[in-house]
Design an enzyme around this catalytic site. Structure first.
Site, mmCIF file in Angstrom:
data_model
loop_
_atom_site.group_PDB
_atom_site.id
_atom_site.type_symbol
_atom_site.label_atom_id
_atom_site.label_comp_id
_atom_site.label_asym_id
_atom_site.label_seq_id
_atom_site.Cartn_x
_atom_site.Cartn_y
_atom_site.Cartn_z
ATOM 1 C CE LYS A 194 -3.964 -2.236 2.251
ATOM 2 N NZ LYS A 194 -5.083 -2.014 3.203
ATOM 3 C CE1 TYR A 243 -9.240 -3.451 -0.197
ATOM 4 C CE2 TYR A 243 -8.465 -1.426 -1.230
ATOM 5 C CZ TYR A 243 -8.223 -2.563 -0.475
ATOM 6 O OH TYR A 243 -6.957 -2.795 0.017
ATOM 7 C CG PHE A 258 -13.637 0.502 6.611
ATOM 8 C CD1 PHE A 258 -13.101 -0.019 5.447
ATOM 9 C CD2 PHE A 258 -14.309 -0.357 7.473
ATOM 10 C CE1 PHE A 258 -13.227 -1.368 5.133
ATOM 11 C CE2 PHE A 258 -14.450 -1.709 7.170
ATOM 12 C CZ PHE A 258 -13.907 -2.210 5.992
ATOM 13 N NE ARG A 263 -6.402 -13.730 5.355
ATOM 14 C CZ ARG A 263 -6.868 -12.490 5.261
ATOM 15 N NH1 ARG A 263 -6.679 -11.776 4.158
ATOM 16 N NH2 ARG A 263 -7.533 -11.943 6.256
ATOM 17 C CB THR A 302 -7.056 -6.240 9.438
ATOM 18 O OG1 THR A 302 -7.422 -7.425 8.732
ATOM 19 C CG2 THR A 302 -7.452 -5.020 8.615
ATOM 20 N NE ARG A 335 -2.218 -5.882 7.028
ATOM 21 C CZ ARG A 335 -3.231 -6.636 6.608
ATOM 22 N NH1 ARG A 335 -3.590 -7.703 7.305
ATOM 23 N NH2 ARG A 335 -3.868 -6.330 5.494
ATOM 24 C CG ASN A 359 -3.737 -2.455 6.589
ATOM 25 O OD1 ASN A 359 -3.620 -2.004 5.452
ATOM 26 N ND2 ASN A 359 -4.613 -3.386 6.897
ATOM 27 C CG HIS A 383 -5.452 -6.315 -0.168
ATOM 28 N ND1 HIS A 383 -6.602 -6.441 0.580
ATOM 29 C CD2 HIS A 383 -5.604 -7.128 -1.241
ATOM 30 C CE1 HIS A 383 -7.415 -7.301 -0.041
ATOM 31 N NE2 HIS A 383 -6.830 -7.717 -1.147
ATOM 32 C CD GLU A 427 -8.619 -9.487 -3.701
ATOM 33 O OE1 GLU A 427 -9.464 -9.160 -2.843
ATOM 34 O OE2 GLU A 427 -7.433 -9.761 -3.402
HETATM 35 P P1 CMP Z 1 -7.359 -4.716 3.405
HETATM 36 O O1 CMP Z 1 -6.849 -6.098 3.586
HETATM 37 O O2 CMP Z 1 -6.738 -3.924 2.302
HETATM 38 O O3 CMP Z 1 -8.948 -4.774 3.143
HETATM 39 C C1 CMP Z 1 -9.779 -3.664 3.413
HETATM 40 C C2 CMP Z 1 -9.083 -2.596 4.211
HETATM 41 O O4 CMP Z 1 -9.936 -1.699 4.877
HETATM 42 C C3 CMP Z 1 -8.272 -3.241 5.313
HETATM 43 O O5 CMP Z 1 -7.165 -3.904 4.757
HETATM 44 C C4 CMP Z 1 -7.969 -2.021 6.206
HETATM 45 O O6 CMP Z 1 -6.810 -1.327 5.799
HETATM 46 C C5 CMP Z 1 -9.171 -1.099 5.946
HETATM 47 N N1 CMP Z 1 -10.015 -0.959 7.138
HETATM 48 C C6 CMP Z 1 -10.261 0.189 7.795
HETATM 49 N N2 CMP Z 1 -11.084 -0.023 8.832
HETATM 50 C C7 CMP Z 1 -11.365 -1.349 8.843
HETATM 51 C C8 CMP Z 1 -12.172 -2.192 9.683
HETATM 52 N N3 CMP Z 1 -12.845 -1.719 10.737
HETATM 53 N N4 CMP Z 1 -12.221 -3.525 9.391
HETATM 54 C C9 CMP Z 1 -11.564 -4.034 8.325
HETATM 55 N N5 CMP Z 1 -10.802 -3.272 7.489
HETATM 56 C C10 CMP Z 1 -10.696 -1.950 7.755
#
Ligand code: CMP
Length: 140
Positions: free
Chosen positions: A10, A50, A58, A86, A92, A103, A113, A116, A127
């Protein structure tokens, strides 16, 4: 089984100049990069990628963050690539991420974070197809 998954480094991690450090973790875990590109996503591209999150509170912040700078997008191939990636990423929210995960080491917040990764084999296929035509994936 031999799987493929999407990984996105990211904008926060690209800005920190840790693409190589993150690639090293993939390689040490036996994951091979079989496609890659750097891209500054448009709002439409980030929204489309997304789309599953579009009703989440969010969503707007996520799209804004993901378009705030270039990202590095790669297809990883290897045994159990989805789960392995993962594991390497960690939770996350970096506050919950196990020590030694990407992370835990590079992320600042749940929004910024660092990476992805696809959450399932089905989503991985969707994807991968979103960013890479079949001719741009190089099995090796
Ligand atoms: P990612 O794996 O890219 O998938 C969706 C992204 O939304 C996640 O990582 C986070 O960076 C972001 N995000 C922000 N708030 C939340 C939340 N409450 N739960 C999950 N993802 C979140």
């Amino acid at each position: 089984a031999l799987e493929r998954t999407i990984s996105i480094i990211k904008p926060d991690a690209v800005a920190k100049n840790v693409i190589g450090e993150i690639y090293t973790r993939f390689e040490k875990a036996g994951l091979k990069v079989v496609a890659a590109k750097m891209k500054h996503l448009s709002t439409k591209e980030a929204e489309g990628f997304y789309a599953v999150h579009k009703e989440r509170p969010f969503f707007r912040a996520l799209v804004e963050f993901m378009t705030s700078g270039p990202v590095m997008i790669q297809v990883l191939e290897g045994e159990n690539a989805v789960a392995k990636n993962r594991e390497l990423m960690g939770a996350t929210n970096p506050k919950d991420a196990a020590p030694g995960t990407i992370r835990a080491d590079f992320a600042e917040s749940i929004d910024a974070n660092a990476v992805h990764g696809s959450d399932s084999l089905e989503n991985a296929a969707i994807e991968i197809a979103y960013f890479f035509p079949a001719t741009e994936v190089c099995p090796r």
